[in-house]
Enzyme design. Structure first.
Site: not given
Ligand code: NAD
Ligand SMILES: O=C[C@H](O)CS(=O)(=O)O
Length: 477
Positions: A156, A252, A286
């Site tokens: 994202n 995260e 997120c």
């Molecule tokens: N807390 C934060 O700072 C933050 C920031 C952005 C997004 N997010 C969270 O991320 C999620 C959305 O992102 P997404 O759909 O890309 O997440 P995801 O967990 O599907 O994928 C994240 C990464 O993990 C990899 N991945 C997938 N399966 C794996 C495995 N078995 N082992 C290791 N790596 C693997 C993916 O290829 C990708 O690079 C939401 O839950 C969102 O809240 C959190």
């Molecule tokens: O998706 C979550 C991100 O950490 C928020 S931000 O883009 O860093 O503000």
């Protein structure tokens, strides 16, 4: 420099060389669904070569000042190429172009902050001489790099969140093996080109593209990886923690962020900020506002203002300057959001605005008459849907906010200092934002969640603490 206007073929970046594989994977334009580029698919041998190269690179000196210079130069190059990176973001994420430029500007700042922190890594004096029998001793600590860090990032925010991993990791003297999200990998590959141009020593950054689950598994199996830093879903985060053994893991993860609007708040300000911060990047943020709790007596006026602000948002082509909300990352994600909203309506929710889908575009949607056990409240929507409920008492709303598996950030609009300070003590989150919505972040602040939102902090200064080990040196004089 790269461009995504033609179907470019990207290689893996291993030991300073670009290596194209026979097996390639498509990256699509999220708005048109046309193929925009092809990326290489890493095999186990590539993963092992990347980790080995990262380990070898640690043997060559890379002083704090040299790290500072490389990161500052990379930030400058990123600013110069802001528009090019932003156009790629609009294509590979579907993020509206104005928002994409904002992400690149923040990413450059993240690199600058990391560069500055490279010069400030320090330990402390420890008064061991105050222990009986240690009168002739002195001690101090130093912070040493953890070594090889595997960084796994989500789709994202694929430039700034990558910079939040590689910036601090390199600043602290580590090597990084980066695995960007398979649906949005192009900007990460462009960042590697940019860091190379900025003078990053060979091997300090490796970029592997392909299937997350398989590459992730090979990285987890490789014992030369000393730390995992992961941003993404709780499901994958939990898996990484379960397989990483005794190695360091920083996570995260997701959230279903709440924001409270108390009766004494500035309602116009609250409605304008919530409308903006519920729907940025089509709600795929997120800390996006997902649950709003409004004190009962101001509910009707607040909903009118929220609708007024939300109606102004333009949904459509992310490359257009006018667009506020682009497509979701995949058609099936928009369909999932549609089905969750449908289920909420069957359970009694009312669509106050929006609720329609056109392919991967989902309208900014406001739900009322919701209850906390509906999926749209209980789980992470990660789409452009905000649910608004009411409360009467302060203790009641704090309990509602805390009735969540997650705890990344929350927002609170109030002019009541007692309420703000009570919330600061009692709301279970990594960050409470007073008089703004949950989705506030600047890149040098400590950022990270509690409960299922993860552990460890980002923000370069804090990430560097995670990415270094504290070593004590004791002198027997
Ligand atoms: N807390 C934060 O700072 C933050 C920031 C952005 C997004 N997010 C969270 O991320 C999620 C959305 O992102 P997404 O759909 O890309 O997440 P995801 O967990 O599907 O994928 C994240 C990464 O993990 C990899 N991945 C997938 N399966 C794996 C495995 N078995 N082992 C290791 N790596 C693997 C993916 O290829 C990708 O690079 C939401 O839950 C969102 O809240 C959190
Ligand atoms: O998706 C979550 C991100 O950490 C928020 S931000 O883009 O860093 O503000």
């Amino acid at each position: 420099m790269s461009t995504i206007t033609t179907d470019k073929q990207y290689g893996l970046y291993i030991n300073g060389k670009w290596e194209q594989t026979a097996d390639m994977m498509e990256v699509v334009n999220k708005y048109t669904q046309e193929v925009a580029a092809h990326i290489s698919v890493a095999e186990k041998e590539h993963v092992d070569a990347a980790v080995q190269g990262a380990k070898e690179a640690l043997k060559s000196p890379f002083s704090p000042y040299a790290r500072y210079e490389v990161l500052m130069k990379a930030a400058q190059l990123l600013v110069e190429r802001r528009d090019e990176f932003a156009q790629v973001l609009a294509v590979e994420v579907g993020k509206p172009i104005r928002e994409s430029r904002g992400e690149i500007e923040r990413a450059a700042q993240t690199l600058v902050i990391s560069a500055e922190e490279a010069k400030r890594i320090h330990g402390e004096g420890i008064p061991v001489e105050s222990a009986q029998g240690s009168e002739n001793r002195m001690a101090f600590t130093v912070r040493v790099p953890v070594g090889v860090i595997a960084a796994i990032t989500p789709f994202n925010v694929p430039v700034n969140l990558v910079c939040h991993k590689i910036g601090p990791a390199l600043a602290a003297g580590n090597s990084v093996v980066l695995k960007p999200a398979e649906v949005t990998p192009i900007c990460a590959l462009m960042l590697a080109e940019l860091l190379e141009e900025a003078g990053l020593p060979k091997g300090r950054l490796q970029v592997l593209t392909g299937e997350g689950a398989t590459i992730g598994e090979w990285l987890l199996e490789n014992k030369d990886v000393n730390m995992f830093t992961f941003t993404g879903s709780p499901r994958v985060g939990e898996y990484i923690r379960s397989k990483a053994g005794l190695r360091k893991v920083a996570l995260e993860l997701g959230n279903n962020s709440a924001t409270i609007v108390h009766k004494d708040a500035n309602l116009e300000q609250a409605a304008a900020l919530i409308a903006q911060k519920s729907f940025n990047n089509a709600g795929q943020v997120c800390i996006s506002v997902q649950r709003v709790y409004v004190q009962e007596e101001i509910f009707a006026s607040f909903i009118e203002l929220l609708k007024e602000n939300t109606e102004k948002l333009v949904v459509g082509d992310p490359s257009s300057e006018a667009t506020d909300i682009g497509p979701m990352i995949r058609l099936r994600e928009a369909e999932r959001v549609e089905s969750w909203v449908g289920e909420a309506v069957e359970q009694g929710a009312v669509i106050a605005l929006g609720g329609k889908r056109d392919g991967a575009l989902y309208e900014p949607t406001i739900l009322t008459n919701v209850h906390d056990d509906m999926k749209v409240c209980r789980q992470e929507v990660f789409g452009p849907v905000v649910s608004v409920a009411t409360y009467q008492e302060i203790d009641e709303v704090i309990a509602k906010v805390n009735d969540s598996d997650y705890g990344l950030q929350a927002g609170l609009f109030t002019n009541n200092l007692q309420f703000a300070m009570k919330a600061a003590r009692e709301i279970e989150v990594g960050g409470l934002i007073v008089n703004d919505a949950s989705a506030y972040r600047v890149d040098h602040m400590p950022y990270g969640g509690v409960k299922n939102s993860g552990n460890g902090k980002e923000g370069p200064k804090y990430a560097i603490e995670e990415m270094t080990e504290e070593r004590i040196i004791v002198l027997n004089l």
